[in-house]
Scaffold this motif. Sequence first.
Motif, PDB file in Angstrom:
ATOM      1  N   UNK A 119       4.730 -37.925 -16.437  1.00 37.24           N
ATOM      2  CA  UNK A 119       6.179 -38.099 -16.370  1.00 37.24           C
ATOM      3  C   UNK A 119       6.520 -39.483 -15.856  1.00 37.24           C
ATOM      4  N   UNK A 120       7.226 -40.261 -16.667  1.00 43.75           N
ATOM      5  CA  UNK A 120       7.767 -41.532 -16.202  1.00 43.75           C
ATOM      6  C   UNK A 120       8.947 -41.230 -15.282  1.00 43.75           C
ATOM      7  N   UNK A 121       8.973 -41.875 -14.122  1.00 40.39           N
ATOM      8  CA  UNK A 121       9.983 -41.542 -13.115  1.00 40.39           C
ATOM      9  C   UNK A 121      11.010 -42.645 -12.912  1.00 40.39           C
ATOM     10  N   UNK A 122      11.115 -43.566 -13.864  1.00 42.11           N
ATOM     11  CA  UNK A 122      12.086 -44.640 -13.731  1.00 42.11           C
ATOM     12  C   UNK A 122      13.525 -44.155 -13.690  1.00 42.11           C
ATOM     13  N   UNK A 123      13.799 -43.003 -14.292  1.00 41.48           N
ATOM     14  CA  UNK A 123      15.154 -42.444 -14.303  1.00 41.48           C
ATOM     15  C   UNK A 123      15.671 -42.139 -12.903  1.00 41.48           C
ATOM     16  N   UNK A 124      14.778 -42.049 -11.940  1.00 41.45           N
ATOM     17  CA  UNK A 124      15.192 -41.670 -10.580  1.00 41.45           C
ATOM     18  C   UNK A 124      15.912 -42.790  -9.835  1.00 41.45           C
ATOM     19  N   UNK A 125      15.924 -44.001 -10.386  1.00 44.04           N
ATOM     20  CA  UNK A 125      16.638 -45.091  -9.701  1.00 44.04           C
ATOM     21  C   UNK A 125      18.139 -45.040 -10.005  1.00 44.04           C
ATOM     22  N   UNK A 126      18.555 -44.152 -10.867  1.00 43.75           N
ATOM     23  CA  UNK A 126      19.980 -44.043 -11.186  1.00 43.75           C
ATOM     24  C   UNK A 126      20.736 -43.468  -9.995  1.00 43.75           C
ATOM     25  N   UNK A 127      22.017 -43.811  -9.851  1.00 40.01           N
ATOM     26  CA  UNK A 127      22.790 -43.383  -8.674  1.00 40.01           C
ATOM     27  C   UNK A 127      22.832 -41.879  -8.467  1.00 40.01           C
TER      28      UNK A 127
END
Length: 296
Positions: A119-127
């Motif tokens: 799972x790529x977790x880059x989406x977690x930096x969104x507000x």
Amino acid sequence: MADPTTVDRLRPGDHVCWTFDDHERHLRALVRFLRKGLEHDQKVLYITDTFLPPAFLAAAQAYGVEVRQPLNDGQLHVTTAEESFLSDGSFEPERALKGWTAAIDQARAEGWSGLRVAADMGWTVRPLVDMGELARYEAQANQIFSAGYAMALCCYDRRLFTHAELERISAAHPGAARAGAGSVEEWEPLLRIRRTPDGVSLDGAADRTNCDALAAVLDPLAAAADDSDTPLVIDVAGLTFADVATARLLAGTVAAGRGRILLRGARPALVELLAVIGSIQAPRAPELTAAKGTPA
């Protein structure tokens, strides 16, 4: 980032924080991870936030991995964070954890030998995602993956997170693969946590780098012990190192069990550390007998 070959050493039950800063090497690692899963008759799920699903599948095919038949057979599934973690428009940890349980149940029902997740977790930096909530979610996921059927590679792009955030996230995983891991010497996840028929077993080293992961698995043991016909066992024979915080956690878990949780196989150094802490006296009972061999 860690050498792509490092993923070859992962086993069912592992939950690893994989950090990267190079998309090409990240792609190579993912393809190796995918290939191994297909070869071992495991179901493979990749949640991407780095590559578009068609682009990733085309790249895997170019690297020599036949993906068309696994896709048709349901062995391989590539999706996005928007279609999984954020399918309801926000990140809900409890829903995500239930989703992993459901995915494992489905893979079992379909007859696969295991479930392999990247799972790529880059989406977690969104507000819409709170880092504290994310860390707690990653820690709680260990209760699911420690059953030993599924493995998870949680991929964090170091360019998107602060050092403090990565430290916090890493502590929620039993092991982390960072820059250089596997390139000079063989790499293993720092700690392997496995649920057993009578409790939990620990192998490797436990310290501040994986303290939250271990706590998340040990915390429910006291309640579980109350419902068990026999005492539960924390098998630490494979624990090669434990720091003071880990010893306190082990001692506190045993104490919370009120005689229903046993610590078994402690090496001499851990026995002495527990005695010094004072929560558990120097052992005489078999379940606290120090294991022979190299001190922890």
